[in-house]
Design a protein around this motif. Sequence first.
Motif, mmCIF file in Angstrom:
data_model
loop_
_atom_site.group_PDB
_atom_site.id
_atom_site.type_symbol
_atom_site.label_atom_id
_atom_site.label_comp_id
_atom_site.label_asym_id
_atom_site.label_seq_id
_atom_site.Cartn_x
_atom_site.Cartn_y
_atom_site.Cartn_z
ATOM 1 N N GLN A 275 16.517 -31.209 58.665
ATOM 2 C CA GLN A 275 17.450 -30.449 58.143
ATOM 3 C C GLN A 275 18.674 -30.380 59.257
ATOM 4 N N ASN A 276 18.029 -29.263 60.419
ATOM 5 C CA ASN A 276 19.017 -29.168 61.634
ATOM 6 C C ASN A 276 19.283 -30.559 62.466
ATOM 7 N N LEU A 277 18.709 -31.454 62.638
ATOM 8 C CA LEU A 277 18.540 -32.368 62.981
ATOM 9 C C LEU A 277 19.397 -33.316 62.246
ATOM 10 N N LYS A 278 19.308 -33.219 61.238
ATOM 11 C CA LYS A 278 20.415 -34.297 60.140
ATOM 12 C C LYS A 278 22.272 -33.881 59.761
ATOM 13 N N ALA A 279 21.990 -32.668 60.480
ATOM 14 C CA ALA A 279 22.829 -32.188 60.550
ATOM 15 C C ALA A 279 23.622 -32.194 61.615
ATOM 16 N N PHE A 280 22.779 -32.226 62.421
ATOM 17 C CA PHE A 280 23.111 -32.416 63.986
ATOM 18 C C PHE A 280 23.791 -34.222 63.721
ATOM 19 N N ILE A 281 22.977 -34.675 63.534
ATOM 20 C CA ILE A 281 23.434 -35.911 63.477
ATOM 21 C C ILE A 281 24.632 -37.217 63.062
ATOM 22 N N LYS A 282 24.644 -36.080 61.794
ATOM 23 C CA LYS A 282 25.503 -36.044 61.320
ATOM 24 C C LYS A 282 27.178 -35.739 61.419
ATOM 25 N N GLN A 283 27.491 -34.658 62.144
ATOM 26 C CA GLN A 283 28.853 -34.353 62.463
ATOM 27 C C GLN A 283 29.119 -34.809 64.241
ATOM 28 N N LYS A 284 27.663 -35.290 65.380
ATOM 29 C CA LYS A 284 27.756 -36.551 65.885
ATOM 30 C C LYS A 284 28.866 -37.069 65.926
ATOM 31 N N VAL A 285 27.723 -37.967 64.855
ATOM 32 C CA VAL A 285 28.708 -38.975 64.355
ATOM 33 C C VAL A 285 29.717 -39.730 63.947
ATOM 34 N N ARG A 286 30.694 -38.207 63.407
ATOM 35 C CA ARG A 286 31.603 -38.247 63.103
ATOM 36 C C ARG A 286 32.337 -37.910 64.377
ATOM 37 N N GLU A 287 31.994 -37.194 65.064
ATOM 38 C CA GLU A 287 32.977 -36.685 66.300
ATOM 39 C C GLU A 287 33.029 -38.169 67.220
ATOM 40 N N LEU A 288 32.357 -38.801 67.029
ATOM 41 C CA LEU A 288 32.348 -39.956 67.834
ATOM 42 C C LEU A 288 33.216 -41.063 66.734
ATOM 43 N N MET A 289 32.809 -41.298 65.995
ATOM 44 C CA MET A 289 33.321 -42.320 65.179
ATOM 45 C C MET A 289 35.226 -42.547 65.526
ATOM 46 N N LEU A 290 35.498 -40.882 65.460
ATOM 47 C CA LEU A 290 36.573 -39.780 65.342
ATOM 48 C C LEU A 290 37.481 -40.607 66.749
ATOM 49 N N GLY A 291 37.125 -40.206 67.798
ATOM 50 C CA GLY A 291 37.124 -40.376 69.234
ATOM 51 C C GLY A 291 37.124 -42.186 69.728
ATOM 52 N N GLU A 292 37.041 -42.931 69.252
ATOM 53 C CA GLU A 292 36.856 -44.266 69.236
ATOM 54 C C GLU A 292 38.389 -44.371 68.937
#
Length: 292
Positions: A275-292
Amino acid sequence: MVRVRLFISLLMFANANAADIGDQKTAFAFHADNAFLTERVNLSVKPYSTSVDTVQMLVDELGYKDPVLHVPLVRSFAYMQHGENICVLNKIKAPEREKNHLYSLPLSFFQTQRFYQLASLPPIDKHLLNKKGQLLSVSKVMKAYPDAFIVMPEEYSFGERIDEDLKQVSREQILRVPNDVYYSRFMDMFAKGKSDFALIFPATLYRSFGENMPIKVRSYSIADNPDYVSGHVICPNTPQGAKHIARINAAIKHIYSKAEFIDAHTRYLPAQDRQNLKAFIKQKVRELMLGE
């Protein structure tokens, strides 16, 4: 009439050559120094590991049908320096590499490596740990155990924090293993007690042994080390390399939206860590997509 036919033939030949040249300019070869990866990508649809599964998703998205070539990392970098269209899969960012190469968006995410110790050795002294029980320095531990050995790959980045620390470890205490057999050999050496310490990613250990380790070990997280690291595709820092990265990044963005992307990470971890890794990946992907 003959001249007309000859002209048409020459024109078709020229156009074919132009197409070939265009293909050559957009073509590149994927390299990897992980034998498990190169043996399975495009050969098996069965899930195997996070590295293999995410690379399979990438090559499928790109429509890349050629084999991923099994090449030592040093040689791949040499090819890049000579202008070859080579891109290397699943590498952690390192400052020295970033000077001369281009990195893709993260293709895979991992819990950072932990420091494993054979349980037959005395526990690591408290003065080498912080208040949270985290290891302060790998090199200081190795100095405290002068007769011990740590198994290490020949050419590998564990991330900036660990790489700098490892430079202080005596060469006489390091058992070097070629990158291409690292994941098979170091597990065997560690399990047989030929090495006293090892830096291992938890997912790799869990995939190999599950809940049933063949030997008893202790593990320590490392102070000031991030909880997670990411694997990237590396391409040459050239105009053509930049085009390859752009294509690869576009494919990775599509992969991010698929449920299988999360599954490719969490299926190789103990239930309590998923669960911790799943939450981290989702948060990181959101940040990466917003940063594009």
